[in-house]
Design a protein around this motif. Structure first.
Motif, PDB file in Angstrom:
ATOM      1  N   THR A 216       0.791  -1.214   0.000  1.00 34.52           N
ATOM      2  CA  THR A 216       0.000   0.000   0.000  1.00 34.52           C
ATOM      3  C   THR A 216       0.826   1.268   0.000  1.00 34.52           C
ATOM      4  N   MET A 217       1.888   1.339   0.804  1.00 30.26           N
ATOM      5  CA  MET A 217       2.653   2.576   0.866  1.00 30.26           C
ATOM      6  C   MET A 217       4.018   2.287   1.465  1.00 30.26           C
ATOM      7  N   ILE A 218       4.935   3.266   1.366  1.00 34.01           N
ATOM      8  CA  ILE A 218       6.260   3.123   1.935  1.00 34.01           C
ATOM      9  C   ILE A 218       6.207   3.479   3.411  1.00 34.01           C
ATOM     10  N   GLU A 219       6.764   2.613   4.243  1.00 31.90           N
ATOM     11  CA  GLU A 219       6.734   2.793   5.675  1.00 31.90           C
ATOM     12  C   GLU A 219       7.615   3.971   6.074  1.00 31.90           C
ATOM     13  N   GLY A 220       7.209   4.691   7.091  1.00 28.48           N
ATOM     14  CA  GLY A 220       8.015   5.768   7.637  1.00 28.48           C
ATOM     15  C   GLY A 220       7.807   7.100   6.949  1.00 28.48           C
ATOM     16  N   SER A 221       6.955   7.153   5.945  1.00 29.81           N
ATOM     17  CA  SER A 221       6.741   8.415   5.251  1.00 29.81           C
ATOM     18  C   SER A 221       5.849   9.319   6.082  1.00 29.81           C
ATOM     19  N   SER A 222       6.229  10.578   6.185  1.00 31.45           N
ATOM     20  CA  SER A 222       5.439  11.539   6.951  1.00 31.45           C
ATOM     21  C   SER A 222       4.314  12.118   6.122  1.00 31.45           C
ATOM     22  N   GLU A 223       4.361  11.890   4.807  1.00 28.78           N
ATOM     23  CA  GLU A 223       3.319  12.424   3.943  1.00 28.78           C
ATOM     24  C   GLU A 223       2.131  11.476   3.926  1.00 28.78           C
TER      25      GLU A 223
ATOM     26  N   LYS B   7       8.610 -24.606   6.052  1.00 28.90           N
ATOM     27  CA  LYS B   7       9.571 -23.790   5.322  1.00 28.90           C
ATOM     28  C   LYS B   7       8.896 -22.999   4.219  1.00 28.90           C
ATOM     29  N   VAL B   8       7.981 -23.644   3.508  1.00 31.24           N
ATOM     30  CA  VAL B   8       7.236 -22.946   2.456  1.00 31.24           C
ATOM     31  C   VAL B   8       6.437 -21.798   3.054  1.00 31.24           C
ATOM     32  N   TYR B   9       5.835 -22.048   4.222  1.00 29.21           N
ATOM     33  CA  TYR B   9       5.048 -21.006   4.888  1.00 29.21           C
ATOM     34  C   TYR B   9       5.918 -19.802   5.228  1.00 29.21           C
ATOM     35  N   ARG B  10       7.071 -20.055   5.836  1.00 28.67           N
ATOM     36  CA  ARG B  10       7.951 -18.953   6.226  1.00 28.67           C
ATOM     37  C   ARG B  10       8.434 -18.168   5.009  1.00 28.67           C
ATOM     38  N   GLU B  11       8.853 -18.886   3.967  1.00 35.04           N
ATOM     39  CA  GLU B  11       9.391 -18.224   2.788  1.00 35.04           C
ATOM     40  C   GLU B  11       8.331 -17.421   2.036  1.00 35.04           C
ATOM     41  N   SER B  12       7.075 -17.880   2.113  1.00 40.26           N
ATOM     42  CA  SER B  12       6.003 -17.210   1.370  1.00 40.26           C
ATOM     43  C   SER B  12       5.461 -15.979   2.083  1.00 40.26           C
ATOM     44  N   ARG B  13       5.948 -15.741   3.299  1.00 37.48           N
ATOM     45  CA  ARG B  13       5.415 -14.611   4.065  1.00 37.48           C
ATOM     46  C   ARG B  13       6.502 -13.640   4.532  1.00 37.48           C
ATOM     47  N   ILE B  14       7.621 -13.647   3.840  1.00 38.08           N
ATOM     48  CA  ILE B  14       8.685 -12.685   4.138  1.00 38.08           C
ATOM     49  C   ILE B  14       8.209 -11.289   3.740  1.00 38.08           C
ATOM     50  N   ARG B  15       8.396 -10.337   4.653  1.00 37.55           N
ATOM     51  CA  ARG B  15       7.948  -8.972   4.388  1.00 37.55           C
ATOM     52  C   ARG B  15       9.130  -8.019   4.262  1.00 37.55           C
ATOM     53  N   ASN B  16       8.950  -7.055   3.390  1.00 35.26           N
ATOM     54  CA  ASN B  16       9.947  -6.003   3.223  1.00 35.26           C
ATOM     55  C   ASN B  16       9.750  -4.982   4.334  1.00 35.26           C
ATOM     56  N   PRO B  17      10.745  -4.751   5.189  1.00 35.80           N
ATOM     57  CA  PRO B  17      10.558  -3.812   6.317  1.00 35.80           C
ATOM     58  C   PRO B  17      10.306  -2.389   5.886  1.00 35.80           C
TER      59      PRO B  17
END
Length: 280
Positions: free
Chosen positions: A55-62, A255-265
């Protein structure tokens, strides 16, 4: 497609193949929305509800900006292929495509999404996917563009099915938004033949359809542990993990579960990460 020589009052419920179906005034059998059922994970260009959306970039003040979306995939290059230019597709033991490259698998899925939006192959005003009479034509056309073993037919048709349902869901949202704004339906008529759109609208406005829609919406809101793989499929992920394993062992479900739910911080997602972390 048409029920001949039988008079039906508008929007009556009748028994068709052992199941209650809605018949409009012209005798067209309309779609009966499916009960809340578990669908196999098949990634296509149209099944956006099966994957976690950024949805959006984290940490943005806008204030969050509205994300720009490209138009529907057309894959004109694939539709223009000759028999000599076909891409071979490798299947796993379940008949799901895993190669020869991830790009080939994604191209096939997105190509099938374009078929689901083509009314000649997938008309919108049928009861359900099994009643659509063009399964053989779809499979034959796909074979003109890809070299797929016969074991892949079920996966191909199921992928078109999910895209077909997703496309109708999108059309319904467009229709409801137009009604809410009091605007015309010109945009919808550009996408859907007039007779099919009228049949869809007739069905959407029936009481059973509205009740089923509310039920499906409640069930959908309960899903809060979506994968973050984007357009990639579980079959492709399992194949990738197997190739990376020194012993070429099938990856565990954990392992498939963990790999399929990696999130970009650096990104924010629509659903909470709490349940996923607890499951991990």
């Amino acid at each position: 497609k048409q029920v001949q020589n039988i008079e039906h009052p508008s929007n009556d419920e009748v028994e068709y193949g052992g199941q209650p179906m809605s018949i409009n005034a012209s005798g067209m059998v309309l779609e009966r929305e499916a009960e809340n059922e578990v669908q196999p994970m098949i990634e296509t260009d149209n099944v956006a509800h099966e994957r976690e959306a950024e949805t959006m970039i984290e940490g943005s003040s806008e204030a969050p900006k509205i994300k720009k979306h490209r138009g529907p995939t057309k894959k004109t290059d694939i539709h223009a292929r000759t028999l000599e230019e076909r891409t071979p597709i490798i299947l796993n033991c379940y008949g799901q495509p895993i190669g020869p490259t991830p790009k080939d698998v994604k191209d096939l899925s997105r190509f099938l999404g374009t078929i689901a939006r083509t009314t000649e192959f997938a008309p919108l005003n049928y009861v359900d996917w099994p009643s659509v009479p063009t399964h053989d034509q779809i499979w034959e056309y796909v074979l003109e563009k890809f070299m797929i073993p016969p074991e892949g037919r079920s996966w191909v048709l199921e992928t078109v099915n999910l895209s077909w349902r997703g496309y109708k869901s999108k059309l319904k949202r467009m229709y409801l938004e137009a009604v809410e704004k009091g605007s015309n339906l010109d945009e919808l008529y550009e996408l859907v033949p007039e007779d099919e759109l009228k049949d869809l609208i007739s069905y959407w406005n029936t009481s059973p359809a509205k009740e089923q829609s509310k039920k499906n919406k409640r069930n959908r809101e309960k899903l809060d542990d979506m994968h973050t793989m984007g357009p990639s499929s579980y079959a492709a992920l399992r194949h990738k993990l197997k190739q990376e394993d020194p012993n070429k062992q099938e990856p565990s479900k954990a392992k498939v579960y963990r790999e399929s739910r990696i999130r970009n911080p650096k990104k924010t997602y629509k659903t909470s990460y709490g349940n996923t972390k607890a499951n991990m």
